[in-house]
Design an enzyme around this catalytic site. Structure first.
Site: not given
Ligand code: NAI
Length: 334
Positions: A204, A228, A124, A171
């Site tokens: 994930d 988000d 963002y 991640k």
């Protein structure tokens, strides 16, 4: 005591659910002087700026705002008013409690998760460009300062709210430097809180775990983008976007708003579920020290939903936004 709060009705279903929320707050007997401001599309059309300076000044002065959703066009147009507000006011925490409510049809019964999302960095950042025809680049910004700050916020929240565990979601197997720093910062801060269990999950695998058994998690701490996405996934575990509140919190001011967006597909039809924004107002009332009114509103929602006669369409009923709100007001005043 009369409070002064900045009010951003927003667009789409914003004005309808904001109206419902104001009625419920009034019924609970809290006196608020609302300082109304436009943001997003409406402000942009009026003055060419989706987040006018007067709005920022109002939130800085009043220190608290209640916000309806604001539309951001896809792939073109002005920058999201939400992102700008969060960055300009340094509202670095996005708090999203996700709880099962009795009477709301969903796959799970006892979800009680808290999502803490870092609200100012990550993809963002707004640093995105066309490098050459057919080649684009977006930059994920992660700083140690912001990572330490949000991790500390999450552990402090756990302490104050009697939570046992904070799980960092990342991640870092792929983004070894940026998410790696987010994870390292978390682990540094975790050492200061030996009584709170700290662990981490790759995003994930976390998504799979959440849809199989969300009750295994307590507090989830995520960066801006994963926060988000996982928020909407989590809303789906407790009956949908109409049920999940949020608060954007900084050291100097806070903006309370639902997780969901402007829901243009149902805007103007008097069918939107105002519960997520009303729950956000409950968070706001607690922040203002109005705990009794917050309790009354919370109970009115639980009773109304468990009786189940006046529910909006997303909750399986036929009631309009207004009819559902009338029922809440009645419950509060009884
Ligand atoms: P959305 O959250 O507005 O809607 C997704 C789906 O959920 C739609 O089918 C909608 O009807 C339903 N829904 C959402 N809130 C509901 C409610 N209170 N009651 C009943 N059903 C509800 O997401 P979408 O459609 O992707 O985004 C629409 C616009 O909202 C976009 O311009 C987006 O940028 C903006 N947005 C704004 C946010 C904010 O102001 N905080 C947050 C998320 C999106």
């Amino acid at each position: 005591m009369k409070h002064k709060v900045t009010l951003i009705p927003g667009d789409g279903i914003g004005p309808e659910i904001v109206e419902a929320t104001l009625r419920v707050i009034e019924a609970a007997g809290v006196e608020i002087e609302w300082d109304r401001h436009e943001a997003g599309m409406l402000a942009y059309e009026k003055c060419g700026n989706p987040v006018p300076d007067e709005l920022l000044e109002s939130v800085r002065t009043n220190k608290v705002a209640l916000k309806g959703p604001t539309t951001t066009t896809v792939g073109k147009g002005f920058r999201s008013a939400n992102v700008t507000l969060r960055q300009k006011l340094d509202l670095y925490t996005n708090l999203r409690p996700v709880r099962s409510i009795g009477g709301v049809h969903s796959r799970f019964e006892k979800v009680n998760l808290v999502i803490v999302r870092e609200n100012t960095e990550d993809l963002y950042s707004g640093i995105e460009k066309l490098i050459s025809p057919g080649v684009t680049q977006a930059i994920k910004v992660v700083t140690e300062k912001a990572s330490l700050r949000i991790a500390r916020w999450a552990f402090e929240y756990a302490l104050k709210n009697n939570r046992q565990r904070v799980t960092l979601v990342h991640k870092a197997n792929i983004m070894k430097i940026s998410d790696g720093m987010f994870l390292d910062s978390f682990e540094t801060v975790a050492k200061e809180y030996p009584d709170i269990k700290a662990d981490n999950r790759i995003v994930d695998a976390l998504c799979m775990n959440l849809v199989m058994d969300p009750c295994q998690y307590d507090i989830l701490l995520l960066g801006n983008m994963f926060g988000d996405i996982v928020s909407d996934l989590a809303a789906g575990l407790v009956g949908g976007l109409g049920m999940v509140p949020g608060a954007n919190i900084g050291d100097n001011c806070s903006v309370f708003e639902a997780v969901h967006g402007s829901a243009l597909d149902i805007a103007g039809k008097n069918i939107a579920n105002p519960t997520a924004l009303i729950f956000s107002a409950v968070l706001m009332l607690r922040h203002l020290g109005e705990n009794e009114a917050a309790d009354d509103i919370w109970k009115a929602i639980l009773v109304t939903i468990s009786i189940g006669n006046n529910l909006t369409k997303d909750l399986g009923g036929n009631a309009s936004t207004e009819e559902y709100t009338n029922q809440l007001v009645k419950e509060i005043q009884d």
